[in-house]
Write a protein that holds these residues in place. Structure first.
Motif, PDB file in Angstrom:
ATOM      1  N   THR A  96       0.825  -1.207   0.000  1.00  0.00           N
ATOM      2  CA  THR A  96       0.000   0.000   0.000  1.00  0.00           C
ATOM      3  C   THR A  96       0.859   1.257   0.000  1.00  0.00           C
ATOM      4  O   THR A  96       0.582   2.228  -0.709  1.00  0.00           O
ATOM      5  N   LEU A  97       1.925   1.253   0.809  1.00  0.00           N
ATOM      6  CA  LEU A  97       2.828   2.409   0.847  1.00  0.00           C
ATOM      7  C   LEU A  97       3.465   2.657  -0.509  1.00  0.00           C
ATOM      8  O   LEU A  97       3.484   3.786  -1.012  1.00  0.00           O
ATOM      9  N   VAL A  98       3.996   1.596  -1.110  1.00  0.00           N
ATOM     10  CA  VAL A  98       4.708   1.746  -2.386  1.00  0.00           C
ATOM     11  C   VAL A  98       3.765   2.230  -3.485  1.00  0.00           C
ATOM     12  O   VAL A  98       4.069   3.161  -4.233  1.00  0.00           O
ATOM     13  N   THR A  99       2.604   1.609  -3.583  1.00  0.00           N
ATOM     14  CA  THR A  99       1.672   1.999  -4.644  1.00  0.00           C
ATOM     15  C   THR A  99       1.131   3.410  -4.432  1.00  0.00           C
ATOM     16  O   THR A  99       0.876   4.131  -5.391  1.00  0.00           O
ATOM     17  N   THR A 100       0.959   3.814  -3.164  1.00  0.00           N
ATOM     18  CA  THR A 100       0.487   5.176  -2.908  1.00  0.00           C
ATOM     19  C   THR A 100       1.503   6.205  -3.369  1.00  0.00           C
ATOM     20  O   THR A 100       1.170   7.173  -4.066  1.00  0.00           O
ATOM     21  N   TYR A 101       2.760   6.009  -2.984  1.00  0.00           N
ATOM     22  CA  TYR A 101       3.796   6.950  -3.403  1.00  0.00           C
ATOM     23  C   TYR A 101       4.013   6.916  -4.910  1.00  0.00           C
ATOM     24  O   TYR A 101       4.260   7.952  -5.538  1.00  0.00           O
ATOM     25  N   LEU A 102       3.904   5.735  -5.521  1.00  0.00           N
ATOM     26  CA  LEU A 102       4.038   5.650  -6.975  1.00  0.00           C
ATOM     27  C   LEU A 102       2.898   6.398  -7.667  1.00  0.00           C
ATOM     28  O   LEU A 102       3.099   7.035  -8.708  1.00  0.00           O
ATOM     29  N   SER A 103       1.706   6.323  -7.081  1.00  0.00           N
ATOM     30  CA  SER A 103       0.562   7.036  -7.671  1.00  0.00           C
ATOM     31  C   SER A 103       0.792   8.541  -7.635  1.00  0.00           C
ATOM     32  O   SER A 103       0.554   9.244  -8.625  1.00  0.00           O
ATOM     33  N   TYR A 104       1.261   9.041  -6.483  1.00  0.00           N
ATOM     34  CA  TYR A 104       1.574  10.471  -6.402  1.00  0.00           C
ATOM     35  C   TYR A 104       2.680  10.844  -7.373  1.00  0.00           C
ATOM     36  O   TYR A 104       2.635  11.899  -8.021  1.00  0.00           O
ATOM     37  N   LEU A 105       3.687   9.997  -7.500  1.00  0.00           N
ATOM     38  CA  LEU A 105       4.789  10.279  -8.418  1.00  0.00           C
ATOM     39  C   LEU A 105       4.298  10.339  -9.857  1.00  0.00           C
ATOM     40  O   LEU A 105       4.676  11.235 -10.627  1.00  0.00           O
ATOM     41  N   MET A 106       3.422   9.405 -10.232  1.00  0.00           N
ATOM     42  CA  MET A 106       2.878   9.412 -11.592  1.00  0.00           C
ATOM     43  C   MET A 106       2.061  10.670 -11.853  1.00  0.00           C
ATOM     44  O   MET A 106       2.169  11.291 -12.920  1.00  0.00           O
ATOM     45  N   LEU A 107       1.239  11.075 -10.863  1.00  0.00           N
ATOM     46  CA  LEU A 107       0.433  12.279 -11.033  1.00  0.00           C
ATOM     47  C   LEU A 107       1.315  13.516 -11.213  1.00  0.00           C
ATOM     48  O   LEU A 107       1.042  14.380 -12.059  1.00  0.00           O
ATOM     49  N   ILE A 108       2.380  13.611 -10.408  1.00  0.00           N
ATOM     50  CA  ILE A 108       3.272  14.773 -10.508  1.00  0.00           C
ATOM     51  C   ILE A 108       4.010  14.777 -11.841  1.00  0.00           C
ATOM     52  O   ILE A 108       4.165  15.830 -12.481  1.00  0.00           O
ATOM     53  N   VAL A 109       4.465  13.607 -12.296  1.00  0.00           N
ATOM     54  CA  VAL A 109       5.171  13.534 -13.585  1.00  0.00           C
ATOM     55  C   VAL A 109       4.247  13.949 -14.726  1.00  0.00           C
ATOM     56  O   VAL A 109       4.620  14.746 -15.600  1.00  0.00           O
ATOM     57  N   PHE A 110       3.031  13.410 -14.739  1.00  0.00           N
ATOM     58  CA  PHE A 110       2.086  13.776 -15.800  1.00  0.00           C
ATOM     59  C   PHE A 110       1.716  15.252 -15.727  1.00  0.00           C
ATOM     60  O   PHE A 110       1.478  15.891 -16.754  1.00  0.00           O
ATOM     61  N   ALA A 111       1.657  15.807 -14.515  1.00  0.00           N
ATOM     62  CA  ALA A 111       1.356  17.232 -14.379  1.00  0.00           C
ATOM     63  C   ALA A 111       2.458  18.079 -15.002  1.00  0.00           C
ATOM     64  O   ALA A 111       2.180  19.064 -15.714  1.00  0.00           O
ATOM     65  N   HIS A 112       3.714  17.718 -14.800  1.00  0.00           N
ATOM     66  CA  HIS A 112       4.828  18.454 -15.401  1.00  0.00           C
ATOM     67  C   HIS A 112       4.823  18.303 -16.923  1.00  0.00           C
ATOM     68  O   HIS A 112       5.116  19.258 -17.656  1.00  0.00           O
ATOM     69  N   ILE A 113       4.496  17.115 -17.396  1.00  0.00           N
ATOM     70  CA  ILE A 113       4.441  16.902 -18.849  1.00  0.00           C
ATOM     71  C   ILE A 113       3.350  17.761 -19.478  1.00  0.00           C
ATOM     72  O   ILE A 113       3.535  18.389 -20.533  1.00  0.00           O
ATOM     73  N   ARG A 114       2.190  17.823 -18.818  1.00  0.00           N
ATOM     74  CA  ARG A 114       1.098  18.639 -19.350  1.00  0.00           C
ATOM     75  C   ARG A 114       1.461  20.116 -19.331  1.00  0.00           C
ATOM     76  O   ARG A 114       1.116  20.855 -20.264  1.00  0.00           O
ATOM     77  N   ASP A 115       2.149  20.552 -18.285  1.00  0.00           N
ATOM     78  CA  ASP A 115       2.595  21.953 -18.252  1.00  0.00           C
ATOM     79  C   ASP A 115       3.593  22.235 -19.367  1.00  0.00           C
ATOM     80  O   ASP A 115       3.548  23.309 -19.996  1.00  0.00           O
ATOM     81  N   PHE A 116       4.484  21.301 -19.621  1.00  0.00           N
ATOM     82  CA  PHE A 116       5.505  21.515 -20.647  1.00  0.00           C
ATOM     83  C   PHE A 116       4.874  21.693 -22.020  1.00  0.00           C
ATOM     84  O   PHE A 116       5.173  22.656 -22.752  1.00  0.00           O
ATOM     85  N   PHE A 117       3.980  20.801 -22.391  1.00  0.00           N
ATOM     86  CA  PHE A 117       3.342  20.906 -23.703  1.00  0.00           C
ATOM     87  C   PHE A 117       2.279  21.990 -23.717  1.00  0.00           C
ATOM     88  O   PHE A 117       2.017  22.602 -24.760  1.00  0.00           O
ATOM     89  N   GLY A 118       1.654  22.259 -22.579  1.00  0.00           N
ATOM     90  CA  GLY A 118       0.648  23.309 -22.531  1.00  0.00           C
ATOM     91  C   GLY A 118       1.231  24.681 -22.795  1.00  0.00           C
ATOM     92  O   GLY A 118       0.598  25.518 -23.460  1.00  0.00           O
ATOM     93  N   LYS A 119       2.427  24.952 -22.286  1.00  0.00           N
ATOM     94  CA  LYS A 119       3.076  26.240 -22.526  1.00  0.00           C
ATOM     95  C   LYS A 119       3.427  26.422 -24.004  1.00  0.00           C
ATOM     96  O   LYS A 119       3.522  27.552 -24.488  1.00  0.00           O
ATOM     97  N   ILE A 120       3.611  25.324 -24.716  1.00  0.00           N
ATOM     98  CA  ILE A 120       3.949  25.396 -26.142  1.00  0.00           C
ATOM     99  C   ILE A 120       2.709  25.573 -27.003  1.00  0.00           C
ATOM    100  O   ILE A 120       2.659  26.437 -27.886  1.00  0.00           O
ATOM    101  N   PHE A 121       1.684  24.768 -26.753  1.00  0.00           N
ATOM    102  CA  PHE A 121       0.502  24.760 -27.616  1.00  0.00           C
ATOM    103  C   PHE A 121      -0.622  25.660 -27.103  1.00  0.00           C
ATOM    104  O   PHE A 121      -1.474  26.084 -27.897  1.00  0.00           O
ATOM    105  N   TYR A 122      -0.675  25.956 -25.823  1.00  0.00           N
ATOM    106  CA  TYR A 122      -1.721  26.812 -25.268  1.00  0.00           C
ATOM    107  C   TYR A 122      -1.093  27.882 -24.391  1.00  0.00           C
ATOM    108  O   TYR A 122      -1.326  27.918 -23.167  1.00  0.00           O
TER     109      TYR A 122
END
Length: 274
Positions: free
Chosen positions: A97-123
């Motif tokens: 449970t600990l590992v999957t919880t932290y991995l879930s937060y890590l995935m959300l943060i990574v995808f958030a940075h990716i969306r910001d990166f492409f969002g600044k370019i296209f929007y």
């Protein structure tokens, strides 16, 4: 006070605290079972007089036999008292449970940075507030606002709910919905009366009518308004003393001190102890 007396006092205050509760859930006479003499610390459980008498009788018999035979005899060792049942600690969270919880937060943060990166370019128009404008620095950086924009924004409708009227024991919740992932909301025009579990006023003290308001008015007429004063002046009342005594009995302590709020507890007690 010598070491033996201090040890006896510590033993009395920690090992022999009775945890019997009455019908109201309050601990009754938490210190009555404490040993009064050092000799009682060597025997069996202090709550059992018969077992103590048995141990002493066995010891006297052994001494008599040893004196008759002129041979050393060892005293019977009383049975060890079973350890007190400790209150259960917090449950250990499974590693999975600990590992999957932290991995879930890590995935959300990574995808958030990716969306910001492409969002600044296209929007780029959607990120104007995060860039320098007319020589003025932005209020917050994109990194600092990442949590509120990309993560909390998606779930904020679970916590930040608009209400109308007095926030009493129940509140009138204004229904709303979102079409753009909680960036904006539209109201349905309906109001739902729900139980208030989200504020300090869950007891309804802010209401102008009801059992709490009636009790407050009655108490003010009987005891006045000294509750807002410090104890050194006029804030110590019989009701406060009775309440603290009830709290002490409930937790099984010798005394209790009530502070108005959690912040005041830290702000007043920590400097006093330091």
């Amino acid at each position: 006070m010598g070491k033996g007396q201090r040890a006896t006092q510590a033993y009395k205050s920690t090992e022999y605290i009775s945890q019997q509760r009455d019908s109201d859930g309050l601990i009754t006479h938490p210190f009555t079972a404490a040993p009064t003499t050092s000799s009682s610390l060597l025997g069996a459980t202090p709550s059992s007089k018969s077992s103590t008498t048995t141990v002493l009788s066995a010891a006297n018999q052994a001494l008599s036999q040893a004196a008759a035979s002129s041979k050393p005899a060892s005293l019977p060792v009383p049975e060890a008292k079973p350890a007190r049942s400790e209150s259960p600690e917090l449950e250990t969270v499974p590693t999975f449970t600990l590992v999957t919880t932290y991995l879930s937060y890590l995935m959300l943060i990574v995808f958030a940075h990716i969306r910001d990166f492409f969002g600044k370019i296209f929007y780029p128009s959607e990120y104007v507030q995060l860039r320098e404008q007319n020589g003025f620095a932005p209020m917050v950086s994109d990194f600092e606002s990442l949590w509120s924009r990309r993560l909390y924004g998606r779930i904020r409708d679970c916590f930040n709910r608009p209400i109308t009227g007095v926030a009493g024991g129940h509140v009138d919740l204004i229904e709303r919905f979102s079409r753009d992932f909680n960036r904006t909301f539209e109201f349905t025009g309906r109001v739902k009366n729900v139980l208030n579990l989200a504020s300090y006023n869950y007891l309804g003290f802010a209401q102008s009518e009801g059992p709490c308001a009636d009790t407050v008015e009655k108490t003010m007429r009987e005891h006045g308004l000294t509750q807002g004063s410090s104890r050194a002046e006029a804030g110590r009342t019989r009701l406060l003393v009775e309440t603290e005594d009830t709290v002490a009995r409930f937790v099984g302590a010798e005394a209790a001190l009530i502070v108005s709020m959690g912040y005041a507890t830290n702000a007043l007690n920590i400097p006093a102890m330091v």
